[in-house]
Design a protein around this motif. Structure first.
Motif, mmCIF file in Angstrom:
data_model
loop_
_atom_site.group_PDB
_atom_site.id
_atom_site.type_symbol
_atom_site.label_atom_id
_atom_site.label_comp_id
_atom_site.label_asym_id
_atom_site.label_seq_id
_atom_site.Cartn_x
_atom_site.Cartn_y
_atom_site.Cartn_z
ATOM 1 N N ARG A 194 0.884 -1.182 0.000
ATOM 2 C CA ARG A 194 0.000 0.000 0.000
ATOM 3 C C ARG A 194 0.912 1.220 0.000
ATOM 4 O O ARG A 194 1.683 1.402 0.946
ATOM 5 C CB ARG A 194 -0.926 -0.028 1.209
ATOM 6 N N ASP A 239 -8.207 -3.516 -0.296
ATOM 7 C CA ASP A 239 -7.801 -2.120 -0.158
ATOM 8 C C ASP A 239 -6.273 -2.036 -0.157
ATOM 9 O O ASP A 239 -5.644 -1.918 0.891
ATOM 10 C CB ASP A 239 -8.391 -1.567 1.148
ATOM 11 N N ASN A 240 -5.677 -2.119 -1.356
ATOM 12 C CA ASN A 240 -4.216 -2.109 -1.443
ATOM 13 C C ASN A 240 -3.782 -1.837 -2.878
ATOM 14 O O ASN A 240 -4.622 -1.746 -3.779
ATOM 15 C CB ASN A 240 -3.658 -3.464 -0.973
ATOM 16 N N ASP A 241 -2.466 -1.754 -3.076
ATOM 17 C CA ASP A 241 -1.931 -1.562 -4.430
ATOM 18 C C ASP A 241 -1.292 -2.840 -4.972
ATOM 19 O O ASP A 241 -0.656 -2.827 -6.029
ATOM 20 C CB ASP A 241 -0.900 -0.423 -4.424
ATOM 21 N N GLY A 242 -1.457 -3.910 -4.236
ATOM 22 C CA GLY A 242 -0.894 -5.183 -4.692
ATOM 23 C C GLY A 242 -1.053 -6.217 -3.590
ATOM 24 O O GLY A 242 -0.772 -5.927 -2.418
ATOM 25 N N SER A 266 -1.604 -5.095 -10.687
ATOM 26 C CA SER A 266 -0.480 -4.757 -9.797
ATOM 27 C C SER A 266 0.846 -5.190 -10.416
ATOM 28 O O SER A 266 1.840 -5.372 -9.699
ATOM 29 C CB SER A 266 -0.679 -5.434 -8.435
ATOM 30 N N VAL A 269 3.943 -2.883 -9.618
ATOM 31 C CA VAL A 269 4.400 -3.034 -8.226
ATOM 32 C C VAL A 269 5.089 -4.391 -8.070
ATOM 33 O O VAL A 269 6.158 -4.492 -7.447
ATOM 34 C CB VAL A 269 3.204 -2.941 -7.242
#
Lengths: 282, 282
Positions: A194, A239-242, A266, A269
Motif C-alpha cells: 500500500r 484495499d491495497n496496491d498489490g 499490480s 508493483v
C-alpha cells in the motif's frame, strides 16, 4: 530428475523405496519439513529455513536438528544436481519408526524440479480464494498442542484447501480466522503493498514465519520501501496496491483475482518488488 | 511381530523399506487410515471401518476404496498372524507418489501387536485432560476443506495433544470446542453413562463417527440400556455415572481422573458395559 541424500550424507536412488510402512512420518504425518529454493547452486535463506526447522522440531518435541548434518546433506544434493538452474530442496525429518524410538528420526534432503505451473504463476500471477480456517488469532498462543505455525508433515488440510480452490476456479488460497483476520496461504505468506509500504501478518497469530516474506521485506527496505508486520483484515486484501503470496519456490507471486473478482493490475508493483527480492541475492 | 500385506494381496517384510520418500502420505500426511481390532481371528466392525475408510476417501477426494481388495488384504494379514489372540490391524491408503498420479494410491494392511499400556488401560482406566481444539461445532459442515471428521494420516496434532496430556500427568485427551461442547479424543470417542442411558456427541460437529462407540451402543441396547446421540458440554463430563473413551484397540476404557480430579468410581458401570460390548461378538 531428483536427487536424494540422507542426513548422514549418503546419496540414494529417489525412485527406490527407503521408508518403512511403520515410519511415524507416514502413519501419523508426525514430522517436519522445509522447502528451500536453490538458484544457481546456492540455497536461498538456508539459515532462516534451518532456524524454522528447529522451531518446528521444538513445537513437535522432536530432537533439535543437527545443523551441520543438514548443511552437509544440502551440499550433497546441490553438488549432485544436474537439472535446471533452479530447483526445490525439501528437508524432511520424521519421528522415526513406531515403537523403535532408539532408531531415531528419519531424515533426508531431496532436490526436485520446479513445477511448470509454479514458473508460470511467478510471471502471470494466480487466482486465489479466501477460505475459513476456523480458528481465532489468539489460539496458537493458548493451545500450542494444535501446532499452529509449525511446518509439520500433516498437510492434508493444506492440500484439501488447494483442491477446494480448484473447485472454485482458482489455484491458491488465503486462510482467514474467525474474526476476519488474514492468516496465510496453505504453502505461502500473504503480503500487501500500500503506497510504499509492505504489510504482512505477525507469526504470533498461528502462521508460519515466512522465509521468503522476510527476504522480500529485506529487499524492499533496501529499495526504499517501509515494511510493517501487523494484523490484516479481509478488507485489506482488496484495499491495497498489490496482493501477493510469498513462498520459497514461487518467490513473490501476485494475486490477480480474489474470490472470483479481478483485482486492479499490480504488475508494475510486482515487477519492482520481484526485482528487489532478486537483488538480495545479486 | 508384524504382518504386512499390500492391497494386491502381496505379503511383504514389515522391517524392509517399501515406501518412496516422495510418497504423498509421507510428504504431506495426505492419505487415510483405519485401525481395526482383530480378536480370535475375526476383525471386529470391519464393515463400519471400511465404510468409514470410504467416507474419509471421499472427504479427501481419493478414489473410492476397493472393498474386496481391502477384505482380501485383511484376510492375508489375519491368516499369517502368529502373535497373540488380539492385534491391531492398520489399513493405510495414501495419495501415492508426488507427480506420478498414474501410479495410484499406496495401500497396505498391517497387523501390529497391541501395546501393553493399552491392555492395562482397558482394565485400570486412564487419566485424561480436556484440551481446547479451537473450533466451533458448526465448522465441519461450513468448511469441509478442514477435513474435520476424516481419518487422515495428518495426525501430528493428535499426537501432540497426547504429549501435552503426558506433561499434565495424564495419558489421554478430550478435545473441547470453543462453545464448551465435547468433541472427541485424539484417537477415541467420548461416551457418558447417566442412569441407564449412554450418550455420545453427533459426528456432524466435526468428529469421527465411532465404530467401537457404535458397537458399545448396540451391545448396551441389547442389555436394556437407552442410547442418545446428542451434543455434550464439559459439565456433562463430570455430571454422569461413568465417563469412557471408546476405540477399536482400547475397546471401552473408563476415565478415572479428569483434569487432575479423581472421578467417582465407575468400575461397576464399566464392567457391565464392557461385557455388553464383548457380548456383541460372543
Amino acid at each position: 530428475m531428483r536427487v536424494l541424500a540422507f542426513l548422514d550424507g549418503t546419496l540414494a536412488d529417489p525412485d527406490a523405496p527407503h521408508i518403512r510402512v511403520d515410519d511415524l512420518g507416514l502413519m501419523r504425518g508426525d514430522g517436519i519439513f522445509e522447502t528451500v529454493l536453490v538458484a544457481g547452486g546456492t540455497p536461498r535463506e538456508l539459515r532462516p529455513h534451518l532456524d524454522r526447522l528447529a522451531r518446528s522440531a521444538s513445537m513437535l518435541d522432536l530432537p533439535e536438528p543437527d545443523d551441520e548434518a543438514w548443511q552437509r546433506a544440502t551440499r550433497q544434493v546441490i553438488g549432485n544436481w544436474i537439472g535446471g538452474d533452479e530447483f526445490a530442496l525439501k528437508l524432511v525429518c520424521t519421528r522415526g519408526i513406531d515403537g523403535l524410538p532408539g532408531a531415531g528420526p528419519t531424515a533426508f534432503a531431496m532436490g526436485i524440479p520446479i513445477d511448470e505451473k509454479v514458473i508460470r504463476a511467478r510471471a502471470e500471477g494466480v487466482a486465489a480464494v479466501t477460505l475459513e480456517r476456523g480458528i481465532d488469532p489468539g489460539l496458537a498462543e493458548r493451545a500450542p498442542w494444535l501446532l499452529l505455525g509449525a511446518k509439520s508433515l500433516s498437510y492434508a488440510v493444506n492440500m484439501a484447501a488447494v483442491r477446494e480452490a480448484a473447485r472454485r476456479g482458482a489455484s491458491d488460497v488465503i486462510f482467514t480466522a474467525t474474526d476476519d483476520t488474514v492468516l496465510e496461504g496453505p504453502t505461502s505468506n500473504v503480503i500487501i503493498a500500500r503506497g510504499r509500504t509492505l504489510y504482512t501478518p505477525p507469526a504470533t497469530i498461528g502462521i508460519l514465519p515466512g522465509t521468503t516474506q522476510a527476504a522480500v521485506f529485506r529487499g524492499a527496505e533496501r529499495a526504499g520501501w517501509s515494511t510493517k508486520i501487523e494484523p490484516l483484515s479481509t478488507a485489506d486484501l482488496r484495499d491495497n496496491d498489490g496482493l501477493f503470496l510469498a513462498s520459497s519456490v514461487r518467490k513473490l507471486t501476485r494475486v490477480h483475482t480474489l474470490d472470483g473478482d479481478r483485482l486492479p493490475d499490480s504488475s508494475a508493483v510486482h515487477a519492482e518488488l520481484a526485482k528487489a527480492y532478486e537483488d538480495v541475492y545479486a
